[in-house]
Design a protein around this motif. Structure first.
Motif: not given
Length: 431
Positions: A8-18, A65-74
């Motif tokens: 219902k609402e997008e969740k966001v993690f603050k990350d030093p790399v991405h 989490l970072g691997v997930y985020e790169i996959t999501r971006k691709i």
């Protein structure tokens, strides 16, 4: 299969790399909140590397989490560009496999794996497949066979190559994240490369993950960064010394258990590991906090070798090393003999290490177990493996920088230098 449910609402993690990591699917959010995934907060990404690079305290949790985020971006890029060769129905599968690819990593994983013959990918699959895990229960809400599909991607047996490629290939989300993340936390510059450029030139094409030929130089930069990170960080001889000492700790404990030794301190998961009876529930308890508590208690064990090795690791009193250009078996055997004469067991206080490319997969197209290679797509829609067009890739693929390192307790040789053969005194610069 049930339709993926958006949050219902997008969740966001603050990350030093991405900068930010975005979670938009209910299944992904539920997986992050399982106890098995949360355990990764208690597993360091770089094992013993923190004893060499003090900033390397980041966890498998943040990497996953970072691997997930790169996959999501691709995938988002594929969907924005409406590439026909991208199987849209596999989106959630890719995201879940990317998130969970390391869920089976153990404490100081490579040292434990070496001693006890375990494999983190096998444990990842068990955690995904066994019905009493929270991870499995979340995945089964998607579809009864969804855990098997996720495990297939992790094990690289899934029938669609393009899905596996995102998580495990020569140019995958896993490698791209850990190079950037490890460079950031170790404070080195070797692992940096233009991630955004690489993501822009990646394409799905006829069942393969490919790169536009115009993006070859960005990929060369990535491969060079990877090469430098392995030799300057991952294979750093001090880090290897810490791994040697830790491996010797577990090796000694295993030997003592087999001999019937009565430990002053033991925990049930470790005992079942010795017995090769470890369950997923036991494995969940094996994190680095527990293992460091065990090591601390083992410094008080009656067995002098186990107590000393445990103390060495905790106090960073590691083995020193000398570099050998080639293996000299007669010299090493002479050293073993002299150590035995001095009352020191060379099985636990001497190690020859060669930093083979066990993690760094250089290009060997066509060889067994080779990861999926990087394919370039030219303007005529022809595919070519990158090393056939790139002199840089051919060059770094052929370089063998590995040297033998002989690890030993320095104070022992200093105290008994006069008892050593002249050739050994010369080797250790004691003359």
């Amino acid at each position: 299969m049930a339709s993926p449910s958006p949050l219902k609402e997008e969740k966001v993690f603050k990350d030093p790399v991405h900068k930010y990591i975005y979670v938009q699917d209910e299944t992904v959010w539920d997986l992050i909140n399982t106890k098995e995934f949360q355990r990764l907060r208690r597993i360091r990404q770089l094992g013993t590397c923190f004893l060499t690079f003090h900033g390397a305290e980041h966890s498998r949790f943040s990497h996953s989490l970072g691997v997930y985020e790169i996959t999501r971006k691709i995938i988002s890029q594929f969907e924005r560009n409406r590439y026909e060769d991208w199987p849209k129905e596999e989106r959630l599968l890719c995201l879940c496999a990317a998130l969970l690819h390391d869920v089976g990593h153990g404490p100081f994983s490579h040292s434990i794996e070496k001693t006890f013959g375990t494999n983190h990918e096998n444990w990842s699959c068990r955690i995904v497949l066994e019905e009493d895990t929270e991870v499995n229960q979340v995945l089964r809400r998607v579809a009864p066979d969804f855990p098997e599909r996720v495990a297939g991607v992790i094990a690289k047996t899934y029938h669609k190559e393009i899905v596996v490629s995102l998580v495990s290939s020569q140019l995958d989300a896993d490698r791209m994240d850990y190079l950037l993340r490890d460079a950031y936390f170790t404070g080195v510059n070797y692992g940096t490369f233009d991630l955004e450029r690489i993501l822009r030139v990646m394409r799905p094409y006829r069942g393969h993950m490919v790169v536009k030929e115009s993006g070859m130089h960005a990929v060369e930069d990535y491969l060079m960064s990877r090469y430098q990170m392995y030799w300057q960080v991952y294979f750093h001889p001090v880090t290897r010394s810490a791994e040697v000492v830790l491996h010797k700790v577990f090796q000694r404990a295993k030997q003592l258990y087999e001999e019937g030794y009565r430990f002053r301190f033991m925990v049930s998961p470790l005992l079942r590991l010795f017995r090769q009876e470890l369950t997923v529930a036991d494995y969940h308890m094996l994190d680095e906090a527990l293992m460091q508590a065990v090591l601390m208690q083992w410094t008080f064990e009656e067995d002098g070798i186990l107590a000393d090795l445990s103390s060495r690791f905790l106090s960073r009193n590691l083995f020193k090393y000398v570099t050998l250009e080639r293996m000299d078996a007669s010299l090493v055997e002479a050293l073993r003999t002299q150590m035995q004469q001095l009352g020191v067991d060379p099985a636990y206080y001497l190690e020859i290490d060669f930093p083979s490319d066990q993690s760094y997969d250089i290009y060997r197209p066509g060889e067994q177990d080779e990861k999926l290679p990087i394919l370039l797509l030219d303007e005529n829609d022809n595919l070519t493996e990158i090393s056939r067009k790139s002199e840089i890739v051919r060059s770094i693929s052929g370089i063998q920088m590995g040297k033998y390192h002989l690890y030993y307790p320095q104070e022992l040789l200093l105290n008994h230098s006069q008892a050593l053969q002249p050739s050994l005194r010369k080797l250790f610069d004691l003359e």
